[in-house]
Write a protein that holds these residues in place. Structure first.
Motif, short mmCIF file in Angstrom:
data_model
loop_
_atom_site.label_atom_id
_atom_site.label_comp_id
_atom_site.label_asym_id
_atom_site.label_seq_id
_atom_site.Cartn_x
_atom_site.Cartn_y
_atom_site.Cartn_z
N TRP A 69 0.81 -1.21 0.00
CA TRP A 69 0.00 0.00 0.00
C TRP A 69 0.85 1.26 0.00
O TRP A 69 0.36 2.34 -0.34
N LYS A 70 2.12 1.16 0.38
CA LYS A 70 2.97 2.35 0.50
C LYS A 70 3.07 3.10 -0.82
O LYS A 70 3.18 4.33 -0.84
N ILE A 111 2.51 7.20 -1.37
CA ILE A 111 3.47 8.10 -2.03
C ILE A 111 2.83 8.74 -3.25
O ILE A 111 2.99 9.94 -3.50
N ALA A 112 2.09 7.95 -4.03
CA ALA A 112 1.45 8.46 -5.24
C ALA A 112 0.46 9.57 -4.92
O ALA A 112 0.38 10.58 -5.63
N ALA A 113 -0.28 9.41 -3.82
CA ALA A 113 -1.27 10.42 -3.46
C ALA A 113 -0.60 11.74 -3.10
O ALA A 113 -1.14 12.82 -3.39
N LEU A 114 0.58 11.66 -2.48
CA LEU A 114 1.27 12.87 -2.06
C LEU A 114 1.98 13.58 -3.21
O LEU A 114 2.14 14.80 -3.18
N THR A 115 2.41 12.81 -4.19
CA THR A 115 3.27 13.38 -5.24
C THR A 115 2.65 13.38 -6.63
O THR A 115 3.28 13.83 -7.58
N ARG A 148 8.92 9.19 -7.74
CA ARG A 148 8.93 7.85 -7.14
C ARG A 148 7.94 6.92 -7.82
O ARG A 148 8.08 5.71 -7.75
N ILE A 149 6.92 7.48 -8.48
CA ILE A 149 5.91 6.63 -9.11
C ILE A 149 6.17 6.42 -10.59
O ILE A 149 5.65 5.48 -11.19
N LEU A 150 6.99 7.30 -11.20
CA LEU A 150 7.34 7.15 -12.63
C LEU A 150 8.86 7.31 -12.79
O LEU A 150 9.33 8.17 -13.54
N PRO A 151 9.67 6.49 -12.11
CA PRO A 151 11.12 6.72 -12.09
C PRO A 151 11.81 6.51 -13.42
O PRO A 151 12.87 7.10 -13.66
N ASN A 152 11.23 5.68 -14.28
CA ASN A 152 11.91 5.36 -15.54
C ASN A 152 11.60 6.35 -16.66
O ASN A 152 12.20 6.26 -17.73
N VAL A 153 10.65 7.25 -16.43
CA VAL A 153 10.35 8.25 -17.45
C VAL A 153 11.52 9.21 -17.64
O VAL A 153 11.86 9.62 -18.75
N TYR A 154 12.16 9.55 -16.52
CA TYR A 154 13.32 10.45 -16.54
C TYR A 154 14.36 9.83 -15.61
O TYR A 154 14.40 10.13 -14.42
#
Length: 593
Positions: free
Chosen positions: A41-42, A46-50, A413-419
């Protein structure tokens, strides 16, 4: 890796279900179930915050990437992009020179750069040749490098603070065939003798006497440009595209001689466009550019908004804290540029009405300390700070898009591979990258300091690393096996003002005054050591490398060493012995460094 695998599995499941005709609602539920089965769930916390911040960053990234793809497909470059801007705003003010009040429209800037192109072609220079530009900030500097670029000639933008050996080095390392210098730097030119192996044609711009021109074997550039044609030239042959060299910008050279960083056309566009979209600039903004045009902040992030986006840019010859807000009011500026020290200088000025009567809503720059940030925005009523991090040559620039005080950017943190960038651990004693059992770099834990790296992909204009004119310098900035086996990544540069120099003086004959006179002749102000530590000897390792750790730990605190420490007092313009009273004065910010 676990996060990437979880997301990939979830998206793959969603896509497969849609392919066989399952509805969007049930496909999303199934995809969510797959993700929850592989991740805790973590991630959602993180996704909700960022999410808002990361989606804003993704939007900016996609806009810049699509524009670059379009320009690369069309065979565009910076001069051709500027030509489109001229068509949109032919009579709009492009550059305003604060020193004289002179205004150049986009058409006038285009015509003068055409005159430069004709002059360069008449000199016999061809695509790939290099010409050095050595002058204080002025609109003509923009017209010069832009006009040279129209015929494929690359400018080397030389720091106007350089003298003697560093100046000679910077011109030489670029392989320049000629140098254009401002008349205000004639004395600096008289101090250098270019080697006979590198013939150097010299041109001077500005008010200059015939005697000075004769002494320096230079030609007066201004009448040559006045008589040159202002009509556009056909593109250079072979034509230059977005991944070809535009000009050279130099590192500051605080830890050695400056390095000539290669700026290609796509890098110029990328830096300028990221600044425009990330900080929500507008076409009707007027930008106050008080930073030197020999560096990327002033010439790309600042002037780039003029050439690419059509903004009006006010060029300041040199920064003035006392005139800063008056200038902004006079020219109706809505955006200003800074480096961290500028904000501190402005705060140290006496309160005056102009500091609140301006229309500035956005300040863009880097190095703004958290302790200064809120005081700056509150006192001067600045609605937005556009703080960023990024060296001229790096592929891992970051930006603060959500206004978090003290932050220079973020890594999703939720899309690290985009950049693909990462903060990795470093051994503080050796400054070498820390490796795990697989030989890969170790990511930093939250709150842990480290080194920012960016994965290199030479086929991607957002992730390529073009390096320096010197290939050995380029190799030192590339690490291998960083994110995964056999990959390469750029190692970010820590450049800035020189701190302390430790000098071995076994004979006790060191003289501070003669040392200061020597470095004043040879080094720009930022490269002169603020502190000196005089020791009988310098600690070394068994392989004769200098042991810096103890020196760094002790700093300039006189209570921690018997070595003599000196401080370069900017008010007295001399080195003064360090004692506890002076140490406390500096630590309490009652003395500027």
């Amino acid at each position: 890796m676990h996060n990437a695998a979880s997301v990939s599995a979830s998206l793959g499941s969603l896509g497969l279900l849609r392919l066989v005709g399952v509805s969007w609602s049930w496909s999303l539920v199934a995809g969510l179930g797959v993700y929850l089965g592989t991740r805790s769930w973590k991630y959602f916390y993180i996704a909700a915050l960022t999410a808002k911040r990361d989606l804003t960053g993704l939007y900016v990234l996609i806009r810049v990437r699509l524009a670059l793809w379009r320009y690369m497909r069309n065979g565009s470059n910076i001069p051709s992009i500027f030509a489109q801007t001229v068509k949109r705003h032919p009579n709009k003010p492009a550059l305003i020179y604060e020193a004289t009040g002179e205004t150049w429209t986009f058409t006038q800037l285009d015509e003068l750069s055409n005159a430069v192109a004709h002059w360069a072609r008449d000199q016999g220079w061809v695509s790939g040749d290099v010409v050095a530009l050595f002058m204080e900030s002025r609109p003509l500097q923009v017209a010069l490098w832009l006009g040279l670029a129209k015929v494929g000639v690359e400018a080397a933008l030389i720091n106007f603070s350089l003298r003697c050996e560093p100046l000679l080095h910077c011109v030489g390392v670029s392989g320049s065939r000629a140098i254009v210098f401002g008349s205000e730097l004639a004395d600096a030119m008289s101090e250098v003798a270019f080697p006979s192996s590198q013939p150097m044609v010299r041109f001077c711009t500005g008010d200059v006497s015939e005697d000075v021109l004769s002494d320096l074997s230079a030609q007066h550039l201004d009448p040559l440009l006045a008589s040159a044609s202002k009509h556009p030239l056909p593109p250079c042959n072979p034509p230059k595209g977005m991944n070809d060299r535009l000009f050279y910008i130099y590192t500051s050279g605080t830890t050695g001689l400056p390095k000539a960083a290669i700026v290609v056309h796509s890098r110029y566009y990328r830096i300028a466009a990221f600044g425009y979209f990330a900080f929500r600039m507008r076409p009707d903004d007027i930008l106050y550019d008080c930073l030197p045009l020999y560096h990327s902040a002033g010439n790309i992030i600042g002037v780039g908004q003029c050439l690419i986006q059509g903004l009006t840019v006010v060029v300041k010859r040199k920064f003035s804290a006392s005139r800063f807000w008056e200038d902004c009011i006079k020219y109706n500026c809505t955006v200003v540029q800074y480096i961290g020290e500028i904000c501190r200088y402005l705060l140290s000025q006496p309160v005056r009405p102009s500091e609140r009567d301006h229309k500035v809503r956005l300040a863009i720059g880097n190095g703004l300390r958290p302790s200064v940030w809120e005081a700056f925005t509150e006192r001067f009523r600045i609605a937005q700070i556009g703080e960023f991090y990024g060296a001229t040559e790096c592929n891992c620039s970051i930006a603060n898009m959500d206004g978090k005080v003290g932050a220079c950017g973020f890594n999703s943190r939720i899309l690290p591979n985009v950049y693909p960038i990462r903060l990795v651990s470093v051994d503080e004693d050796t400054m070498e990258l820390v490796r795990d059992s697989r030989g890969l770099c170790v990511p930093c834990r939250p709150g842990e300091p480290g080194l920012l790296v960016g994965r290199i992909n030479q086929q991607d204009p957002l992730r390529r690393f073009d390096g320096y004119a010197n290939q050995d310098a380029t190799k030192k900035k590339i690490a291998h096996n960083v994110f995964k086996k056999n990959d390469t990544a750029y190692l970010s540069d820590v450049e800035g003002k020189a701190g302390m120099a430790a000098i071995a003086d076994p004979s006790e004959s060191f003289d501070c005054n003669s040392f200061l006179q020597s470095i004043q002749r040879a080094l720009p102000s930022y490269a002169r050591p603020v502190f000196l530590r005089i020791s009988p000897h310098v600690d070394t390792t068994g392989t004769f490398k200098i042991q810096k750790t103890r020196l760094q730990r002790e700093g300039f605190d006189p209570r921690l060493t018997t070595d003599q420490i000196y401080f370069l007092n900017p008010r007295a313009a001399r080195y003064e012995p360090m004692d506890e009273d002076l140490y406390n004065t500096i630590m309490e910010s009652r003395m500027s460094l």
